[in-house]
Design a protein around this motif. Structure first.
Motif, PDB file in Angstrom:
ATOM      1  N   GLY B 239       0.818  -1.687   0.254  1.00  0.00           N
ATOM      2  CA  GLY B 239       0.189   0.138   0.198  1.00  0.00           C
ATOM      3  C   GLY B 239       0.808   1.121   0.192  1.00  0.00           C
ATOM      4  N   LYS B 240       2.176   0.547   0.345  1.00  0.00           N
ATOM      5  CA  LYS B 240       3.002   2.684   0.482  1.00  0.00           C
ATOM      6  C   LYS B 240       4.142   2.089  -0.490  1.00  0.00           C
ATOM      7  CE  LYS B 240       2.909   3.197   5.097  1.00  0.00           C
ATOM      8  NZ  LYS B 240       2.125   4.702   4.409  1.00  0.00           N
ATOM      9  N   THR B 241       4.785   4.073  -0.791  1.00  0.00           N
ATOM     10  CA  THR B 241       5.446   3.549  -2.121  1.00  0.00           C
ATOM     11  C   THR B 241       6.351   4.386  -1.779  1.00  0.00           C
ATOM     12  OG1 THR B 241       5.383   4.038  -4.647  1.00  0.00           O
ATOM     13  CG2 THR B 241       3.867   5.280  -3.869  1.00  0.00           C
ATOM     14  N   TYR B 242       7.116   4.255  -2.485  1.00  0.00           N
ATOM     15  CA  TYR B 242       9.186   5.412  -2.096  1.00  0.00           C
ATOM     16  C   TYR B 242       8.536   6.329  -3.507  1.00  0.00           C
ATOM     17  CZ  TYR B 242      10.686   2.026   0.402  1.00  0.00           C
ATOM     18  OH  TYR B 242      11.045   1.194   1.450  1.00  0.00           O
ATOM     19  N   THR B 243       8.020   7.416  -2.643  1.00  0.00           N
ATOM     20  CA  THR B 243       8.047   8.228  -4.137  1.00  0.00           C
ATOM     21  C   THR B 243       9.376   9.300  -4.080  1.00  0.00           C
ATOM     22  OG1 THR B 243       6.120   8.453  -3.733  1.00  0.00           O
ATOM     23  CG2 THR B 243       6.635  10.680  -4.773  1.00  0.00           C
ATOM     24  N   LEU B 244       9.875   9.921  -5.570  1.00  0.00           N
ATOM     25  CA  LEU B 244      10.498  10.831  -5.838  1.00  0.00           C
ATOM     26  C   LEU B 244      10.453  12.425  -6.394  1.00  0.00           C
ATOM     27  CD1 LEU B 244      14.563  11.252  -6.329  1.00  0.00           C
ATOM     28  CD2 LEU B 244      13.819  10.698  -8.783  1.00  0.00           C
ATOM     29  N   TRP B 245      11.037  13.444  -5.384  1.00  0.00           N
ATOM     30  CA  TRP B 245      10.865  14.586  -5.637  1.00  0.00           C
ATOM     31  C   TRP B 245      11.597  15.691  -5.906  1.00  0.00           C
ATOM     32  CZ3 TRP B 245       5.506  15.477  -4.638  1.00  0.00           C
ATOM     33  CH2 TRP B 245       4.351  14.177  -4.476  1.00  0.00           C
ATOM     34  N   PHE B 246      11.931  16.000  -6.554  1.00  0.00           N
ATOM     35  CA  PHE B 246      12.347  17.558  -7.303  1.00  0.00           C
ATOM     36  C   PHE B 246      12.066  18.347  -6.293  1.00  0.00           C
ATOM     37  CE2 PHE B 246      15.749  15.399  -9.348  1.00  0.00           C
ATOM     38  CZ  PHE B 246      14.961  14.737 -10.489  1.00  0.00           C
ATOM     39  N   GLU B 247      13.210  19.602  -6.016  1.00  0.00           N
ATOM     40  CA  GLU B 247      12.574  20.470  -4.892  1.00  0.00           C
ATOM     41  C   GLU B 247      13.218  21.611  -5.855  1.00  0.00           C
ATOM     42  OE1 GLU B 247      14.370  19.167  -1.175  1.00  0.00           O
ATOM     43  OE2 GLU B 247      12.889  19.329   0.077  1.00  0.00           O
ATOM     44  N   THR B 248      11.962  22.341  -6.544  1.00  0.00           N
ATOM     45  CA  THR B 248      11.742  23.919  -6.734  1.00  0.00           C
ATOM     46  C   THR B 248      11.416  24.805  -6.396  1.00  0.00           C
ATOM     47  OG1 THR B 248       9.518  23.663  -7.748  1.00  0.00           O
ATOM     48  CG2 THR B 248      11.612  22.840  -8.934  1.00  0.00           C
ATOM     49  N   PRO B 249      11.993  26.388  -6.256  1.00  0.00           N
ATOM     50  CA  PRO B 249      11.295  27.413  -5.934  1.00  0.00           C
ATOM     51  C   PRO B 249       9.577  27.308  -5.639  1.00  0.00           C
ATOM     52  CG  PRO B 249      12.983  28.255  -7.453  1.00  0.00           C
ATOM     53  CD  PRO B 249      12.310  26.631  -7.951  1.00  0.00           C
ATOM     54  N   PRO B 274      12.401  19.748 -13.584  1.00  0.00           N
ATOM     55  CA  PRO B 274      12.048  20.205 -13.226  1.00  0.00           C
ATOM     56  C   PRO B 274      12.844  21.896 -13.307  1.00  0.00           C
ATOM     57  CG  PRO B 274      10.829  19.055 -11.919  1.00  0.00           C
ATOM     58  CD  PRO B 274      11.944  18.811 -12.036  1.00  0.00           C
ATOM     59  N   VAL B 275      12.627  22.779 -13.770  1.00  0.00           N
ATOM     60  CA  VAL B 275      13.010  23.917 -13.960  1.00  0.00           C
ATOM     61  C   VAL B 275      13.887  24.830 -12.930  1.00  0.00           C
ATOM     62  CG1 VAL B 275      13.254  26.225 -14.470  1.00  0.00           C
ATOM     63  CG2 VAL B 275      12.822  24.815 -16.432  1.00  0.00           C
ATOM     64  N   GLY B 276      14.573  24.802 -12.295  1.00  0.00           N
ATOM     65  CA  GLY B 276      15.287  25.280 -10.551  1.00  0.00           C
ATOM     66  C   GLY B 276      15.018  24.402  -9.970  1.00  0.00           C
ATOM     67  N   THR B 277      15.772  23.384 -10.040  1.00  0.00           N
ATOM     68  CA  THR B 277      15.159  21.872  -9.389  1.00  0.00           C
ATOM     69  C   THR B 277      16.658  22.861  -8.403  1.00  0.00           C
ATOM     70  OG1 THR B 277      14.760  20.751 -10.252  1.00  0.00           O
ATOM     71  CG2 THR B 277      15.952  19.824  -8.273  1.00  0.00           C
ATOM     72  N   ASN B 278      16.226  22.558  -6.834  1.00  0.00           N
ATOM     73  CA  ASN B 278      17.544  22.851  -6.152  1.00  0.00           C
ATOM     74  C   ASN B 278      17.499  21.972  -5.024  1.00  0.00           C
ATOM     75  OD1 ASN B 278      15.365  23.449  -4.486  1.00  0.00           O
ATOM     76  ND2 ASN B 278      15.471  25.336  -5.163  1.00  0.00           N
ATOM     77  N   GLY B 279      16.850  20.643  -5.852  1.00  0.00           N
ATOM     78  CA  GLY B 279      17.093  19.525  -4.123  1.00  0.00           C
ATOM     79  C   GLY B 279      16.484  18.170  -4.281  1.00  0.00           C
ATOM     80  N   VAL B 280      16.917  16.911  -4.077  1.00  0.00           N
ATOM     81  CA  VAL B 280      16.531  16.188  -4.593  1.00  0.00           C
ATOM     82  C   VAL B 280      15.689  15.479  -2.787  1.00  0.00           C
ATOM     83  CG1 VAL B 280      16.118  13.720  -5.801  1.00  0.00           C
ATOM     84  CG2 VAL B 280      17.625  15.626  -6.365  1.00  0.00           C
ATOM     85  N   LEU B 281      14.824  14.372  -3.114  1.00  0.00           N
ATOM     86  CA  LEU B 281      14.231  14.465  -1.941  1.00  0.00           C
ATOM     87  C   LEU B 281      12.892  12.227  -2.602  1.00  0.00           C
ATOM     88  CD1 LEU B 281      13.434  14.186   1.112  1.00  0.00           C
ATOM     89  CD2 LEU B 281      11.196  15.770   0.724  1.00  0.00           C
ATOM     90  N   VAL B 282      13.733  11.505  -1.796  1.00  0.00           N
ATOM     91  CA  VAL B 282      12.414  10.133  -1.467  1.00  0.00           C
ATOM     92  C   VAL B 282      12.103  10.220  -0.314  1.00  0.00           C
ATOM     93  CG1 VAL B 282      13.064   7.771  -1.869  1.00  0.00           C
ATOM     94  CG2 VAL B 282      14.926   9.496  -3.311  1.00  0.00           C
ATOM     95  N   THR B 283      10.417  10.268  -0.142  1.00  0.00           N
ATOM     96  CA  THR B 283       9.740   9.894   0.352  1.00  0.00           C
ATOM     97  C   THR B 283       9.237   8.557   0.389  1.00  0.00           C
ATOM     98  OG1 THR B 283       7.989  11.034  -0.235  1.00  0.00           O
ATOM     99  CG2 THR B 283       9.752  12.566   0.959  1.00  0.00           C
ATOM    100  N   LEU B 284       8.303   8.078   1.926  1.00  0.00           N
ATOM    101  CA  LEU B 284       7.919   6.762   1.531  1.00  0.00           C
ATOM    102  C   LEU B 284       6.737   7.156   1.803  1.00  0.00           C
ATOM    103  CD1 LEU B 284       7.159   3.965   1.980  1.00  0.00           C
ATOM    104  CD2 LEU B 284       7.534   4.172   3.885  1.00  0.00           C
ATOM    105  N   GLU B 285       5.630   7.180   0.903  1.00  0.00           N
ATOM    106  CA  GLU B 285       3.813   7.807   0.449  1.00  0.00           C
ATOM    107  C   GLU B 285       2.707   6.522   0.729  1.00  0.00           C
ATOM    108  OE1 GLU B 285       3.589  10.786   0.790  1.00  0.00           O
ATOM    109  OE2 GLU B 285       5.650  11.602   0.645  1.00  0.00           O
ATOM    110  N   ASP B 286       1.523   7.326   0.934  1.00  0.00           N
ATOM    111  CA  ASP B 286       0.734   6.293   1.395  1.00  0.00           C
ATOM    112  C   ASP B 286      -0.252   5.630  -0.209  1.00  0.00           C
ATOM    113  OD1 ASP B 286      -0.504   7.250   4.015  1.00  0.00           O
ATOM    114  OD2 ASP B 286       0.985   5.627   4.202  1.00  0.00           O
TER     115      ASP B 286
END
Lengths: 198, 308
Positions: B239-249, B274-286
């Motif tokens: 039921g859960k999944t790892y999700t990749l996020w690119f952090e932008t302004p 994404p333009v302006g990406t300034n960070g990368v994050l992986v979270t565990l989502e539902d």
């Protein structure tokens, strides 16, 4: 040929009838016995009519096959077995004569001159038949030639009275008279034979 | 001999001669009186004696044997009935009795007919039966052959379908391999390109959710092509999944998902960032549809590099 005056030994006509009844019951040996007894006589008759031994042999086979297949058609009230076989053979031979238009015919003298071929299984003709043959030949020889001629034309050539008259250039009445006289003489002369066949 | 007897004799003789032409087996005509019947019989026998003037001729040696073989072999073709004699315009001579008819005769004993069953010729029936059986057997054999062939055809059709499916799968596999190959080539090019930027990813927090997990992000010089490899990430619970996020302004942008396979690295890549990406994050989502990170962080780029 000296005429036979003494009465012949009675023909075992019952045995002929018995044999034919056995043939009707599909007993091959009964047909073989009839064959041994009458084949030579029938073949001689066939050859006399057709003038050809091969043709006569074929007719002989046809006759005995007919006997094998239709023994139940024999009517003892109409004829003896001997006469039945002879008249069937005559019919077959006459039909073949008419159909094949056999032209060359051997005369009686040439038939008599032809020696018998391979011996039959019985070797010698049945004694009683031999005696019968002797008497018939004797009585036939006693017939006036003109009577014998019309009788033989009717029997061996299958000619009607009218056809005999035409061929012989005789009146029909004359042919009939001669035929009748011949038949009556034979009936009287062969009384003993006929009595044994009845 | 009186005239009546003579006349009767004559008629009977003529009738007998005519009967000769019809054949001894021809159907009997109406019964006449006993005298006529007797005379007819007498003269019939006279005719039957005539041939005895002819010398007998012994049949050929094989004649009887052929005959017996024919009848005993079952091949008893009905003797050909004699061909119809040429029609003769002969009317049967009326055999009129000249004496008064006798009293009614007792029925003639049935001695002339045999009450036996006529079996007749059997070989045509036997031949017909044999042919019918042969045809039946052939039909049955053909029927079984048809059935067998149908089964074979059906089996072959199944095999064809299977092989086609295999071929399709193989083609799909080939395409996938090609795709993977291309992807790998691109990744290799990305990874080995001159101006690639690398950003290692580390577990987040003092008590990280996945302390043994790690990742590395490769970004091409165009800041569009990127490739992420994650290792030692425990499989996500059901039921859960790892999700990749690119952090932008403008906020985090969801850029991929993975479930985590024990012992196997997870790869993600794309040609766009994404333009302006300034960070990368992986979270565990539902779920995979979340618009923003809601679950606990699992991995984050170790250092925030100005990579755009």
């Amino acid at each position: 040929m000296s005429p036979v005056t003494s009465s012949p030994a009675p023909m075992d006509s019952t045995s002929d009838v018995t044999l034919l009844r056995q043939v009707a019951e599909r007993q091959p040996q009964a047909l073989g016995a009839l064959y041994d007894r009458y084949a030579a006589t029938l073949l001689g008759l066939g050859k006399r009519i057709l003038g050809s031994l091969p043709d006569a042999e074929e007719v002989l086979q046809e006759v005995f096959l007919h006997v094998w297949n239709h023994a139940d058609r024999y009517d003892a009230g109409r004829s003896s077995v001997s006469t039945w076989l002879i008249l069937i053979t005559r019919s077959r031979a006459i039909d073949r004569l008419r159909t094949r238009k056999v032209v060359e015919r051997t005369h009686e003298t040439s038939v008599q001159e032809n020696p018998p071929e391979d011996a039959s299984p019985e070797g010698v003709e049945n004694v009683f038949l031999r005696e019968r043959r002797d008497r018939v030949q004797s009585e036939m020889e006693k017939l006036p030639p003109e009577q014998k001629q019309v009788l033989e034309m009717a029997f061996y050539e299958g000619l009607s009275q009218s056809e005999i008259a035409a061929r012989s250039d005789l009146p029909l009445g004359t042919v009939k008279t001669r035929t009748l006289l011949a038949m009556k003489k034979l009936r009287g002369a062969l009384r003993d034979e006929i009595r044994q066949l009845l | 001999m009186n005239t009546d007897n003579t006349h009767s004799d004559d008629l009977t003789i003529l009738a007998a001669l005519e009967a000769l032409e019809r054949g001894i087996d021809s159907p009997r005509g109406p019964r006449a009186d006993e005298t006529t019947e007797t005379l007819t019989r007498l003269y019939t026998e006279v005719l039957g004696l005539v041939p005895f003037e002819t010398e007998p001729v012994t049949p050929s040696a094989g004649s009887k044997a052929r005959l017996m073989a024919l009848i005993q072999g079952g091949e008893t073709p009905p003797a050909a009935e004699p061909a119809a004699a040429p029609a003769r315009a002969v009317a049967p001579a009326p055999v009129a009795p000249l004496r008064p008819a006798q009293e009614t005769r007792a029925p003639r004993p049935a001695t002339g007919s045999y009450a036996v069953s006529r079996r007749g010729s059997r070989w045509p029936l036997a031949l017909a039966a044999a042919l019918a059986l042969a045809l039946l057997g052939l039909s049955l054999w053909l029927f079984t052959q048809v059935g067998t062939l149908r089964e074979t055809i059906a089996r072959l059709e199944d095999e064809v379908k299977t092989e086609r499916a295999r071929a399709a799968a193989a083609e799909a596999e080939v395409e996938r391999v090609k795709s993977d190959s291309l992807d790998l080539r691109q990744k290799f090019q990305l990874v080995t390109s001159h101006a690639v930027e690398v950003s290692p990813m580390r577990p987040v927090g003092e008590a990280p959710l996945q302390p043994n997990a790690s990742g590395i992000l490769f970004v091409a010089a165009d800041h569009q092509h990127w490739y992420l490899r994650v290792r030692n990430l425990q499989p996500a619970v059901q039921g859960k999944t790892y999700t990749l996020w690119f952090e932008t302004p403008q906020g985090p942008v969801r850029s991929g998902h993975f479930s985590g396979k024990t012992g196997e690295p997870e790869d993600l890549s794309s040609e766009t960032m994404p333009v302006g990406t300034n960070g990368v994050l992986v979270t565990l989502e539902d779920s995979t549809d979340v618009a923003a990170p809601t679950g606990p962080p699992v991995l984050r780029a170790a250092a925030v590099y100005p990579i755009t």
